[in-house]
Motif scaffolding. Sequence first.
Motif, PDB file in Angstrom:
ATOM      1  N   ASN A  49      44.064  44.365  36.464  1.00  0.00           N
ATOM      2  CA  ASN A  49      43.697  43.942  37.820  1.00  0.00           C
ATOM      3  C   ASN A  49      43.845  42.437  37.981  1.00  0.00           C
ATOM      4  O   ASN A  49      44.317  41.943  39.015  1.00  0.00           O
ATOM      5  N   PHE A  50      43.436  41.696  36.952  1.00  0.00           N
ATOM      6  CA  PHE A  50      43.561  40.243  36.952  1.00  0.00           C
ATOM      7  C   PHE A  50      45.029  39.831  37.091  1.00  0.00           C
ATOM      8  O   PHE A  50      45.372  38.929  37.864  1.00  0.00           O
ATOM      9  N   LYS A  53      46.214  40.471  40.717  1.00  0.00           N
ATOM     10  CA  LYS A  53      45.553  39.730  41.792  1.00  0.00           C
ATOM     11  C   LYS A  53      45.746  38.220  41.720  1.00  0.00           C
ATOM     12  O   LYS A  53      45.503  37.515  42.698  1.00  0.00           O
ATOM     13  N   THR A  54      46.163  37.710  40.552  1.00  0.00           N
ATOM     14  CA  THR A  54      46.257  36.259  40.402  1.00  0.00           C
ATOM     15  C   THR A  54      47.692  35.843  40.069  1.00  0.00           C
ATOM     16  O   THR A  54      48.567  36.685  39.858  1.00  0.00           O
ATOM     17  N   THR A  58      49.276  38.682  32.816  1.00  0.00           N
ATOM     18  CA  THR A  58      48.300  39.680  32.371  1.00  0.00           C
ATOM     19  C   THR A  58      47.915  39.400  30.921  1.00  0.00           C
ATOM     20  O   THR A  58      48.791  39.243  30.064  1.00  0.00           O
ATOM     21  N   SER A 305      39.433  32.207  35.525  1.00  0.00           N
ATOM     22  CA  SER A 305      39.657  33.251  36.534  1.00  0.00           C
ATOM     23  C   SER A 305      39.430  34.645  35.953  1.00  0.00           C
ATOM     24  O   SER A 305      38.903  35.533  36.627  1.00  0.00           O
ATOM     25  N   TYR A 306      39.826  34.834  34.697  1.00  0.00           N
ATOM     26  CA  TYR A 306      39.595  36.126  34.038  1.00  0.00           C
ATOM     27  C   TYR A 306      38.096  36.389  33.904  1.00  0.00           C
ATOM     28  O   TYR A 306      37.621  37.495  34.175  1.00  0.00           O
ATOM     29  N   GLU A 309      36.704  37.364  37.190  1.00  0.00           N
ATOM     30  CA  GLU A 309      37.068  38.744  37.524  1.00  0.00           C
ATOM     31  C   GLU A 309      36.170  39.743  36.805  1.00  0.00           C
ATOM     32  O   GLU A 309      35.651  40.692  37.399  1.00  0.00           O
ATOM     33  N   THR A 315      33.668  44.443  39.804  1.00  0.00           N
ATOM     34  CA  THR A 315      34.130  44.893  38.490  1.00  0.00           C
ATOM     35  C   THR A 315      33.026  45.605  37.723  1.00  0.00           C
ATOM     36  O   THR A 315      33.142  46.786  37.401  1.00  0.00           O
TER      37      THR A 315
END
Length: 354
Positions: A49-50, A53-54, A58, A305-306, A309, A315
Amino acid sequence: MKKLIVIMIIPASLLFFGMAQAFGGAARDYITIVGSSTVYPFATVVAENFGKKTRFKTPKVESTGSGGGHKLFGAGIGINHPDITNSSSRITKSQLKKDFSNGVKEVVEVKIGYDGIVVANSRQSPVFRLTRKDLFLGLAKQVPVTGDTGALQPNPYETWNQINPSLPDTKIEVLGPPPTSGTRDAFMELAMEAGANTFTWIVNLKTIDNKRYKIICDTIREDGAYIEAGENDNLIVEKLIKAPEALGVLGFSFLDQNTDKIQGTFIDGVQPTFEAIADGFYPLSRPLYFYIKKAHVDNIPGMRSYLAEFTSENTWGDDGYLTAKGLIPMPMAERQHYRKVAEQLIPLTLDDLN
């Protein structure tokens, strides 16, 4: 003549690049995560997902087992070492001390939720109902002599009904994780030690001779009744389907994702369900964690950011996407606490560990 003074400001990322070069590597632009096979499915979903979305790549997530993950994570600082390790058991003082000695001076602990350790079998067979005493007597290398106190014998039990007449007359065969697994560590504490503690003289050993106590509780029999099936719980699920009379020790999330194939054993009269684990009624429940290398956070792209998330309500919240994968959410107050720990990167100290 005036002298010209030049001040050079070097970004932290370049300093880290220089450190990487000193280790003989190249700069890394993605997060590396190792550790627990139980936490692996959750971390993988968050990583995917990270990545979607960013703008960051990955993260690379590997299932190495909790013990193997701590070893890799704590080996040093730099791009040749993982940034995060997942764990299905809490880091120990000795592990944290080893991290410190290897230069990993600031380790941040984030609890992500709860999981249950399940003893499962194939849906082709009847549901088992075991006590923790049954599990101890079925799997310990040495067990108390009947009618005696303080005496042990090599485990003589070959079938479950030899331990408890109410159990099936089937061979004791349990597929489970190896010693490097956090699931194995938690199973030893929550099932084997609790089962051994039903014998008064063994409980008393804990204060009199703790070394002997740990040997009795934590030494699994080696005659084929317990079969180490590797770190991958999905492999245990596959083997249970092929061996309907066998039992398997695995994380609740793997049961939750395979209810059409396997079923959970009642432990001390409690069925392993989401609600029973969340309420604390199920006796084999445990917290799950990941550990962050603080020195890497602002040097590996995307780490903040991770973390944001993973610790967002979307989440790990009550209705978060990890709940659908089998994670048991923490109460709101705990989630807020660990979100703050992740945001402020508050390091763990030796005094924090019992």
